[in-house]
Each structure stands twice: as C-alpha cells, then as structure tokens.
Scaffold this active site. Structure first.
Site, PDB file in Angstrom:
ATOM      1  N   LYS A  55       1.001  -1.283  -0.061  1.00 50.97           N
ATOM      2  CA  LYS A  55       0.455  -0.178  -0.274  1.00 50.97           C
ATOM      3  C   LYS A  55       1.069   0.890  -0.081  1.00 50.97           C
ATOM      4  O   LYS A  55       1.935   1.296   0.705  1.00 50.97           O
ATOM      5  CB  LYS A  55      -0.653  -0.092   1.318  1.00 50.97           C
ATOM      6  CG  LYS A  55      -2.156   1.357   1.419  1.00 50.97           C
ATOM      7  CD  LYS A  55      -2.133   1.671   2.313  1.00 50.97           C
ATOM      8  CE  LYS A  55      -2.782   3.121   2.579  1.00 50.97           C
ATOM      9  NZ  LYS A  55      -3.447   3.572   3.707  1.00 50.97           N
ATOM     10  N   GLY A  95      -8.035  10.045   9.358  1.00 52.96           N
ATOM     11  CA  GLY A  95      -7.975   9.424  10.823  1.00 52.96           C
ATOM     12  C   GLY A  95      -9.035  10.749  11.257  1.00 52.96           C
ATOM     13  O   GLY A  95      -9.275  10.904  12.488  1.00 52.96           O
ATOM     14  N   ALA A  99      -9.519   5.891   3.494  1.00 49.10           N
ATOM     15  CA  ALA A  99      -9.319   7.199   4.758  1.00 49.10           C
ATOM     16  C   ALA A  99      -9.790   7.745   4.910  1.00 49.10           C
ATOM     17  O   ALA A  99     -11.103   7.768   3.560  1.00 49.10           O
ATOM     18  CB  ALA A  99      -7.452   8.061   3.945  1.00 49.10           C
ATOM     19  N   GLY A 100     -10.418   7.927   5.799  1.00 49.85           N
ATOM     20  CA  GLY A 100     -11.455   8.777   6.180  1.00 49.85           C
ATOM     21  C   GLY A 100     -12.608   8.260   7.129  1.00 49.85           C
ATOM     22  O   GLY A 100     -13.959   9.079   7.505  1.00 49.85           O
ATOM     23  N   ASN A 112      -9.312   2.207   9.628  1.00 45.50           N
ATOM     24  CA  ASN A 112      -8.083   1.985  10.632  1.00 45.50           C
ATOM     25  C   ASN A 112      -8.578   2.314  11.816  1.00 45.50           C
ATOM     26  O   ASN A 112      -9.069   1.761  12.804  1.00 45.50           O
ATOM     27  CB  ASN A 112      -6.754   2.233  10.762  1.00 45.50           C
ATOM     28  CG  ASN A 112      -5.250   1.037  11.697  1.00 45.50           C
ATOM     29  OD1 ASN A 112      -5.802   1.526  12.893  1.00 45.50           O
ATOM     30  ND2 ASN A 112      -4.734   1.753  11.721  1.00 45.50           N
ATOM     31  N   THR A 113      -8.395   3.937  12.091  1.00 46.71           N
ATOM     32  CA  THR A 113      -8.987   4.509  13.458  1.00 46.71           C
ATOM     33  C   THR A 113     -10.217   4.661  14.242  1.00 46.71           C
ATOM     34  O   THR A 113     -10.487   4.576  15.086  1.00 46.71           O
ATOM     35  CB  THR A 113      -8.795   6.160  12.642  1.00 46.71           C
ATOM     36  OG1 THR A 113      -7.742   6.172  12.585  1.00 46.71           O
ATOM     37  CG2 THR A 113      -8.697   6.780  14.580  1.00 46.71           C
TER      38      THR A 113
END
Lengths: 324, 257
Positions: free
Chosen positions: B95, B156, B183-184, B205-206
């Site tokens: 990635k 994040g 992301a996001g 992830n977050t």
C-alpha cells in the site's frame, strides 16, 4: 517450600516490579535477596517512567482490570515514599483537539470538568491557555528514581540483601525465585515483547506545576510530570518496535513541540536528558504474575510499572505466604 | 474484490495501528473478518528489523498482510520501505503512501506516480493511496497500478466521503478498475454509502481502533460492507423530484378520503 519459618527468596531484577515485590515479601517476613544484573537499581524501563499514579486516566486506553488492580497503589506508595504527591491529574486539549477531550471523558471516570478559570486556579501558569479540561483529583505522582532509591533503603532496613553484577546467586539455593527481569526475560516468557518509549527531562524554572498535565492530541498525546528542582519529565512515545537506540529526532521534535504547545515557556527550558527504552509487554498489555513451580514471574508491566507493582507484589506474597 | 489476481475474502481492509493492545487488535480482526490487514513499517522500524515482535503478532492473525509505507514523505523513502516490507512479509503487495501535506496527510500525487512506477518495475503490486483526482488516477494506471485507493477524507479525520461528486466521477470514469475507499471513514454508514456508490472495498483503521468498543465496531463495519454491497447489487431505485404514493389511489375505499 521448606518448613523453615522464614522463606529464603531470590528476587531477580531491581526495577520497580522487583523492588516493590522484594519490599512486600520482606515486610511479610521473607529473607529477601535482590539481584540486579545492571550497575544500579532501575537499569531498565523503570528509570524512564513518568511516575504517574493514575488509575482513572489510564482507563482511557487500559482495560478495567488495570484500574481495579491499581486502586490501592496511591496508598501503598504514599506509605513507602513520603514525597509521593497526591495532587490529582489535569487533562487539557487545545481548542482544535477538543473532540479528543470528549473522547477521553467518555472512556474515563472520577473526574471533574473544568473551565478556563478553574484550570487557572489549579495551575496558575496555565491561565488563559485552555478553555476546557478534566481534573482527576484522586490521582498522584512521584519521582520514579527517588522512589526506587527509597525502596532500596527500605529493603535494606528490613534486612534484605542487594547484589549487583553478572554473577546471579543460584536460584536453587532459595525456596523461591521471583523473576522480575523485564524485557531480559523475553526468551523465557511467551508473547513478551518490547514496546519502545522515549522521554525527555527539561529544566524550566519559569514554570511551577503541582501535578501531571496531560495534553491530548490525536497524533502526539504527551504528559508532563513535575519533579523537584524545576525539572519536568515529558513523555512518552509508544512505538511497536524492539528498538533500544537513543531517542530519534522525530520523537524528540514531537515531544518538544507538544511541551511548547502546553506552554511557550518550555522554549527556554534546558534539555537535561533525552532517553529511550523498551517497555516489557504482553499481547494484552496487562502486567502478569506467572507461577512455574517455585519460580514466579512478574513481568509485562508495560506502562503500568509503578501503578501495578504493588498489586502484583501482593499476589506474589499471597503465593509465598498464603493470603494475608 | 479481486485485485492482482487475488480474490479478497472480504472487502473490508483493516489497519493494525492505534489499538490499545495487540490483544484488542486480534479480537477486532476476529470480529471484522477483514480480507487483509495493513501494517506500517516506517514508524515501527527505525530502519532496522526492530518491529519483528509486533509484525509476528500481525502475521499470526491469519489474514493476508498488506504492508504500507505510512509516514513516508518522499519517493526514495517510500521505495526503500516497500523493499523492506517485501523482505519482512514475503509479499509483493504494497500500500503506497507518499505524504505531501503534513497537516492533512494528503498524498503527494507527483511522488506517488513516480514511486508507483519504480515499484511496479521492481515487481511490486502497488495499492496507491490517492485522491479522487482523475488525472492522477490515469497516471497511476499507466504506471502499472491495477487498483486505486482514493481517500474518502483525510486520514484519521473520520469525516466520511467528503467529495461525493469527485468520487462518483472517478468511479464512473474507470468502471473496470477495482477501487478501495482508503482513509477518512468514521462510521459504518460511510462504508455502506461507499458500496452503494459502487466502490469495491474500504480500508479503515482509526474508526475501529479508537471506537468506544473496537470489537463491536469491527463487527459493525463487517455488516456495513455487506449491507452496502447488497444495496448496490440489488439496484437502488432512482431518486425523483416528486412524491409517488406506494399504494395506488385508484379504487381505494373512501374511508379516509
């Protein structure tokens, strides 16, 4: 165990886990011999610790067990280290990061929500700097290095013996062997890993904090713990690496930026120490007591060495002497 | 999702950073059943193989590992990190993140295209973290990428799909290319929306690691993938500018007339 009245106990490792356990065992009547492979007590992670006794704040990232097992820690430390200050913990966030403060509050308890005026009343140096904060009045802090020295004196006063150097007394000569060697036990404890942490000591005579201050930030949360003689401990990074080199430029920059964000007076502070070490950690990051015959491991203290050692030391004592 | 000849067991791709402990991470992976987990080498390595203990934990999750170059700010740094990842994890997948803006962690599209080209020539299968920019997407495909990973919002930030028009345009422009919203993502509803728009997978992830209950949230995201995918495949009704009654009015009893 032999039928003697006074069990002979070898404790390996004079970090916080070893010293606390040795003192508890000596207080219960054991003949304790403490061995430290390094040149001085606290040769490992304990020397770099923040020294925050924060059972409620830690709940932000730790499971309930950590808070439950650490409720007596403040009392234990205040009984053994008079300099241990019970002034609570202050948690603040810059305006942009207030969602982090809300998240912290959701995951913790036993705090009061403060406005800017009350923050200034607690820590006058932070007047007009933050509009919102959390205050955890039941928490405490100590200077880890001074605390370890106090425990050494206490152990000696109780008749305990302390040996340094490579020649460890043979564990077979003792009734019990308590292994508190931290990351050095990596090969004999399955799942134990090192988690890198980095810290700074700054001297800043302009600032006078009475309690640890945590500055929340989504990328670089830091805490600043006041110590004697205008010294502040700034910590600590959390990096999943068994890398024990000195502090990196990136981490030092992050820590310094965060200190500066807390108060610009840190710009003029003197950097008196920058250090790095490995926190011995199990996969669930919970410190453990593991018995294997007459050997008992106390390890995986992660970032809870000072907070959890009294409870884990009591567990060891219960195995050796039976419940109190 | 199928990319580089691999059929992902689930369209949920999960990051391994920021969990309270490896044990919470493992429980979250069990609950979310992701098709792959991503792991960062840059931050955790310091140029040596010091992250081994954690990487072993990640490998032991039993899920394909997609190593990433998170935190890399330059082409050379990203390429070196990718080469190290190949050694550590024995995979050609990478990635690719080349960060341009420190504040928004926005990809440097110029560096990204260059790094993607170098890595593809070196035999890597590149999963590029990009924006919704059509031209950059075109360049990445020409550089050899067979999958695109446009952001929903900055890493994040948890803001979901910021630029719906841009993402729709990207999806419509490359209908055959597997696309991952990377992301996001903050909430399961963001994931459902991404699938309803026709995206093939999501990477987050977050949103799990920093949830109140990461394990429950991992499960919620797994279900959201299913919901969104089903919703897309079932063919949503068109939007209209006027109300259309769902029961016919003709011949209705006059009781409530």
């Amino acid at each position: 165990m032999s039928g003697r009245m006074k069990p002979e106990i070898l404790v390996s490792g004079a970090g916080v886990a070893g010293l606390v356990t040795a003192v508890i065992l000596a207080e219960r009547g054991g003949a304790v011999c403490l061995h430290e492979a390094g040149a001085r007590i606290g040769s490992g992670a304990s020397w770099m610790a923040g020294g925050m006794l924060a059972p409620w704040c830690e709940a932000e990232s730790a499971p309930e067990e950590i808070t439950r097992d650490s409720l007596d820690a403040v009392g234990w430390w205040r009984a053994h280290v008079p300099e241990c200050a019970a002034n609570g913990t202050l948690v603040v966030a810059p305006p942009r990061d207030l969602p982090e403060l809300a998240r912290f509050a959701r995951r913790t308890s036993h705090f009061e929500t403060l406005d800017g005026r009350r923050i200034a009343a607690l820590e006058p140096d932070l007047a007009d700097r933050f509009d919102k904060g959390l205050f955890f009045p039941e928490e405490a802090h100590l200077d880890p290095r001074a605390a370890l020295v106090a425990l050494r004196e206490r152990l000696i006063a109780l008749g305990g013996k302390i040996f340094h150097g490579e020649d460890r007394p043979a564990p077979e000569a003792f009734d019990w062997h308590i292994d508190c060697t931290g990351i050095a036990a990596r090969d004999s404890l399955r799942g134990l890993r090192g988690m890198r942490g980095e810290m700074l000591l700054l001297r800043c005579p302009e600032l006078h904090f009475r309690r640890p201050v945590r500055l929340l930030h989504p990328r670089i949360p830091v805490y600043i713990v006041p110590r004697a003689e205008s010294v502040f401990m700034v910590g600590a990074t959390m990096i999943e690496a068994e890398d024990s080199r000195g502090i990196t430029v990136r981490s030092m920059t992050d820590l310094l930026n965060a200190a500066y964000a807390l108060h610009p007076a840190f710009a003029e502070a003197e950097i008196i120490e920058a250090n790095a070490g490995l926190r011995p950690s199990f996969p669930d990051n919970i410190p453990k007591v593991i018995r294997d015959g007459w050997t008992i491991h106390v390890n995986g203290m992660y970032r809870h060495g000072f907070l959890l050692s009294p409870a884990r030391g009591m567990e060891v004592a219960a195995m050796v002497f039976g419940a109190e | 999702m199928r990319a580089y000849g691999h059929d992902f067991a689930s369209p949920l791709l999960l990051g391994t950073a920021l969990y309270d402990s490896p044990a919470v991470l493992a429980d979250s992976v069990r609950a979310g059943q992701p098709g792959a987990v991503t792991v960062s080498l840059r931050r955790e390595s310091a140029g040596q193989l010091a992250g081994q203990a954690f990487w072993t934990l990640v490998r032991d999750l039993g899920v394909p590992v997609l190593p990433n170059t998170a935190g890399c700010h330059g082409v050379r740094e990203a390429v070196t990190t990718a080469q190290m990842a190949r050694e550590v994890f024995g995979t050609n997948w990478i990635k690719l993140e080349v960060i341009g803006s420190g504040d928004l962690l926005q990809p440097d599209l110029f560096g990204l295209v260059e790094a993607a080209r170098l890595l593809t020539e070196d035999g890597f299968q590149v999963f590029p973290y990009t924006t919704e920019d059509l031209v950059a997407a075109e360049r990445l495909l020409r550089a050899g990428c067979e999958v695109l990973m446009p952001w929903g919002a900055p890493i994040g930030s948890g803001r979901g799909l910021n630029n719906l028009f841009g993402l729709r345009a990207l999806r419509a422009h490359f209908p055959e290319i597997p696309m991952v919203i990377d992301a996001g993502i903050g909430r399961p509803s963001h994931v459902a929306a991404a699938f309803e728009m026709g995206f093939d997978a999501v990477l987050l992830n977050t949103a799990v690691a920093k949830a109140g209950d990461p394990v429950a949230m991992a499960r919620a995201f797994r279900l959201a993938c299913e919901v969104g995918r089903l919703g897309f495949e079932a063919g949503p009704m068109p939007e209209r500018d006027m109300a259309v009654p769902s029961t016919p009015t003709l011949g209705r009893a006059m009781l409530d007339a």
